[in-house]
Design an enzyme around this catalytic site. Sequence first.
Site, PDB file in Angstrom:
ATOM      1  N   TYR A 145      35.523 -10.549 -52.207  1.00 16.38           N
ATOM      2  CA  TYR A 145      35.744 -11.884 -52.762  1.00 16.38           C
ATOM      3  C   TYR A 145      35.053 -12.073 -54.107  1.00 16.38           C
ATOM      4  O   TYR A 145      35.498 -12.864 -54.923  1.00 16.38           O
ATOM      5  CB  TYR A 145      35.225 -12.953 -51.788  1.00 16.38           C
ATOM      6  CG  TYR A 145      36.224 -13.428 -50.770  1.00 16.38           C
ATOM      7  CD1 TYR A 145      36.842 -12.543 -49.897  1.00 16.38           C
ATOM      8  CD2 TYR A 145      36.547 -14.782 -50.686  1.00 16.38           C
ATOM      9  CE1 TYR A 145      37.742 -12.987 -48.958  1.00 16.38           C
ATOM     10  CE2 TYR A 145      37.454 -15.239 -49.743  1.00 16.38           C
ATOM     11  CZ  TYR A 145      38.049 -14.341 -48.882  1.00 16.38           C
ATOM     12  OH  TYR A 145      38.946 -14.795 -47.946  1.00 16.38           O
ATOM     13  N   LYS A 196      35.142  -0.955 -41.754  1.00 18.76           N
ATOM     14  CA  LYS A 196      36.064   0.178 -41.796  1.00 18.76           C
ATOM     15  C   LYS A 196      35.271   1.362 -42.330  1.00 18.76           C
ATOM     16  O   LYS A 196      35.518   1.848 -43.437  1.00 18.76           O
ATOM     17  CB  LYS A 196      37.273  -0.152 -42.692  1.00 18.76           C
ATOM     18  CG  LYS A 196      38.293  -1.067 -42.039  1.00 18.76           C
ATOM     19  CD  LYS A 196      39.123  -0.380 -40.952  1.00 18.76           C
ATOM     20  CE  LYS A 196      40.173   0.538 -41.559  1.00 18.76           C
ATOM     21  NZ  LYS A 196      40.928   1.259 -40.481  1.00 18.76           N
ATOM     22  N   ASP A 229      40.089  -3.019 -37.576  1.00 22.26           N
ATOM     23  CA  ASP A 229      41.470  -3.083 -37.061  1.00 22.26           C
ATOM     24  C   ASP A 229      41.475  -3.039 -35.536  1.00 22.26           C
ATOM     25  O   ASP A 229      42.214  -3.772 -34.878  1.00 22.26           O
ATOM     26  CB  ASP A 229      42.340  -1.959 -37.664  1.00 22.26           C
ATOM     27  CG  ASP A 229      41.746  -0.565 -37.507  1.00 22.26           C
ATOM     28  OD1 ASP A 229      40.538  -0.457 -37.207  1.00 22.26           O
ATOM     29  OD2 ASP A 229      42.490   0.415 -37.684  1.00 22.26           O
ATOM     30  N   ASP A 253      37.260 -13.321 -42.698  1.00 19.03           N
ATOM     31  CA  ASP A 253      38.295 -14.320 -42.985  1.00 19.03           C
ATOM     32  C   ASP A 253      39.452 -14.136 -42.009  1.00 19.03           C
ATOM     33  O   ASP A 253      39.925 -15.089 -41.387  1.00 19.03           O
ATOM     34  CB  ASP A 253      38.765 -14.140 -44.432  1.00 19.03           C
ATOM     35  CG  ASP A 253      39.817 -15.159 -44.826  1.00 19.03           C
ATOM     36  OD1 ASP A 253      39.666 -16.345 -44.455  1.00 19.03           O
ATOM     37  OD2 ASP A 253      40.790 -14.775 -45.502  1.00 19.03           O
ATOM     38  N   ASP A 257      40.356 -16.291 -38.281  1.00 18.35           N
ATOM     39  CA  ASP A 257      41.628 -17.002 -38.085  1.00 18.35           C
ATOM     40  C   ASP A 257      42.271 -16.564 -36.776  1.00 18.35           C
ATOM     41  O   ASP A 257      42.768 -17.367 -35.996  1.00 18.35           O
ATOM     42  CB  ASP A 257      42.621 -16.694 -39.221  1.00 18.35           C
ATOM     43  CG  ASP A 257      42.635 -17.798 -40.266  1.00 18.35           C
ATOM     44  OD1 ASP A 257      41.584 -18.435 -40.454  1.00 18.35           O
ATOM     45  OD2 ASP A 257      43.693 -18.020 -40.892  1.00 18.35           O
TER      46      ASP A 257
END
Length: 368
Positions: A145, A196, A229, A253, A257
Amino acid sequence: MIKVKKRKILLLPGDGIGPEVIAEVKKIINWFNDKKSLDFEIDQELVGGCSYDKHGTPITDEVFYKALESEVIMLGAVGGPTWDNLEFSKKPERALLKLRKELKLFANLRPAICFKQLVDASTLKPEIVSGLDIMIVRELTGGIYFGEPRGIKPIENGERKGINTHTYTTSEITRVARIAFDLARKRSNKVTSCEKSNVMEAGQLWKEEVQELHEKEYKDVELSHMLADNCAMQLLRNPKQFDVIVTDNLFGDMLSDQASMLTGSLGLLPSASLGAKNKDGEMRAMYEPIHGSAPDIAGKGIANPIASILSFAMALRYSLDLDKEADILEKAVQDVLNDGLRTKDIMSEGMKDTSTSAMGDAIISKLQ
Ligand code: IPM
Ligand code: MG
């Protein structure tokens, strides 16, 4: 250096349904001032698209300085289609990102709780989600970001190149991991750290630093590492395996959600963005509902104010040291849901359709 003023609350309603839901928070704050003789000082300012419309910028310096000296910021939501085509630096979201970054609100706490009254609202089977209580701790001021270099540049062959950079330093990782471990100790004592590390060096560093901190200071907490993932998949397969999830800005983020939607009730979930405590124990913090500005239902008086009201309960707990008051407020919300009051987003058969302000009033009447 601007000092934080104790008990100063800045309301930043923002755009869309933001002003409607923050109006209910204001009623609650006023109730605490009147009935519990608390001395919260409230101020209110424009931020986001509405600030752009009036001042040509998503946040003015004046509002930014007010934010710096407030102990608590209650944000509604920013953005909407009206401002979609503005140049990047003028977009409503830049105000939010500036507040997070400049106020150093590095730890974003996003609970995903499945309210028992609303188990059937989830798209997952009730047995998968009933009793769900996850806390996602998202790093909020680093990673892709904010990393440099960034931008859109022309390249030789007439094409353009979009660039963003994903970086993390040791201290950026350990300070947010510490928040996650401390929270876990007060909950079910389990942390899952997601990255990751199989494809990104910054992810590998993340994993190593969290592991090292665990060995040094938090051996009593159960720690596991999970690829982000896989975490997305596990959240759907068996979400109740998680207690606290700690992860970087971008994965946080997305995973937050996803986790919030497991509960079926986006309109109920609060969040807190916390900074570091200074030597006087002062901390900057911003609280906001998880849901966005929902321009499609703005101005109709049907938005759900509960996420914002529960965000204020988080403020009472994390910033204002008023755990008992937070308990009372959370209990009032439960009571109202038990009575069958529902805004449209969580409506189901046999329940009472309730407007935004009627919901706020009902919660206040339960506080009495
Ligand atoms: C969030 C939002 C923001 C983000 C946007 C509005 C900038 O999606 O708080 O999750 O991406 O962080
Ligand atoms: Mg988001």
